[in-house]
Design a protein around this motif. Structure first.
Motif, mmCIF file in Angstrom:
data_model
loop_
_atom_site.group_PDB
_atom_site.id
_atom_site.type_symbol
_atom_site.label_atom_id
_atom_site.label_comp_id
_atom_site.label_asym_id
_atom_site.label_seq_id
_atom_site.Cartn_x
_atom_site.Cartn_y
_atom_site.Cartn_z
ATOM 1 N N HIS A 159 36.377 38.859 31.164
ATOM 2 C CA HIS A 159 35.905 37.570 30.660
ATOM 3 C C HIS A 159 35.125 37.797 29.364
ATOM 4 O O HIS A 159 33.979 37.407 29.225
ATOM 5 N N ASP A 212 42.361 37.149 34.078
ATOM 6 C CA ASP A 212 41.847 37.060 35.445
ATOM 7 C C ASP A 212 42.975 36.662 36.389
ATOM 8 O O ASP A 212 42.979 35.556 36.943
ATOM 9 N N ARG A 215 41.965 35.460 39.779
ATOM 10 C CA ARG A 215 40.976 34.374 39.744
ATOM 11 C C ARG A 215 39.671 34.780 40.412
ATOM 12 O O ARG A 215 39.087 34.046 41.198
ATOM 13 N N ARG A 216 39.195 35.957 40.041
ATOM 14 C CA ARG A 216 37.938 36.459 40.598
ATOM 15 C C ARG A 216 36.715 35.835 39.923
ATOM 16 O O ARG A 216 35.623 35.879 40.456
ATOM 17 N N GLY A 217 36.908 35.281 38.733
ATOM 18 C CA GLY A 217 35.779 34.731 38.003
ATOM 19 C C GLY A 217 35.025 35.824 37.265
ATOM 20 O O GLY A 217 35.283 37.019 37.443
#
Length: 226
Positions: A159, A212, A215-217
């Motif tokens: 991110h 991601d 979709r782990r954030g």
């Protein structure tokens, strides 16, 4: 003085007007891949060796200046290669001609297809640029990197990332230690792409990159740093 800005270089996403697959044709020869000089771990893909013969499968409408085959090798158009060398940009090696044996279209088009002359290039293996692990937002699958040299470890998400100050040697295109899969470029390279209007090149500021798939954030803030 303002800190230098960096960008991630990617091809246009699937189903763009430049969407194309590359099939390497026999004989396919592979050389050695780069290993970390300290821990011995792999830090890149095996090098593609001659002969460079490909079939292009065009899903879009036309062929662009930049194509990513499998691995760390890149295909660039002759006009990109000429401008890159004439204007003194740095970070790419090779520049070997590629034989495009055939182009298969996946959609009908009455327009005659222009097939650029392509060359295969690879980023120079000498970059010392390194990811700043403290300031980058990377989610690791297990333990964070333990080797200070390559800084490699399996990742679940990215991110945004930044480079550790003082590690960048001025290359215009490189793969930083710790994120060898992210093709990173300088502001000068970004201006170069815009000036010439090179196609199939998408530039994302490194701090805005989001990868991601699970979709782990983003990573959780450490206690006391929020």
């Amino acid at each position: 003085m303002a800190s230098p800005r960096f960008f991630v270089l990617e091809k246009d996403k699937l189903r763009s007007r430049y969407d194309v697959e590359v099939d390497e044709l026999e004989p396919i020869n592979r050389g050695e891949g780069p290993d970390c000089p300290r821990c011995g771990g792999a830090i890149g893909m095996l090098e593609w060796l001659p002969p460079y013969r490909v079939e292009l499968v065009l899903h879009g409408e036309e062929l662009g200046d930049f194509i990513e085959p499998t691995g760390d090798d890149l295909l660039v158009s002759e006009r990109f290669a000429r401008a890159f060398q004439e204007e003194g940009l740095t970070g790419l090696v090779g520049f070997h001609p590629v034989e495009v044996v055939r182009v298969r279209r996946k959609r009908r088009s009455p327009k005659a297809l222009h097939v650029p002359a392509y060359l295969v290039v690879r980023t120079s293996p000498i970059s010392r640029a390194a990811v700043d692990m403290a300031r980058s937002r990377i989610v690791y699958a297990g333990n964070p990197p333990t080797c200070e040299e390559c800084r490699e470890a399996t990742k679940n998400a990215i991110h945004g990332y930044t480079l550790e100050p003082g590690t960048w040697g001025g290359e215009d295109i490189f793969r930083p230690r710790g994120l060898s899969g992210c093709l990173t470029v300088s502001e000068r390279f970004a201006r170069f792409v815009e000036h010439h209007g090179f196609t199939n090149m998408k530039l994302i500021p490194t701090e805005q990159l989001v990868w991601d798939p699970l979709r782990r954030g983003p990573p959780r803030a450490k206690p006391g740093t929020a």
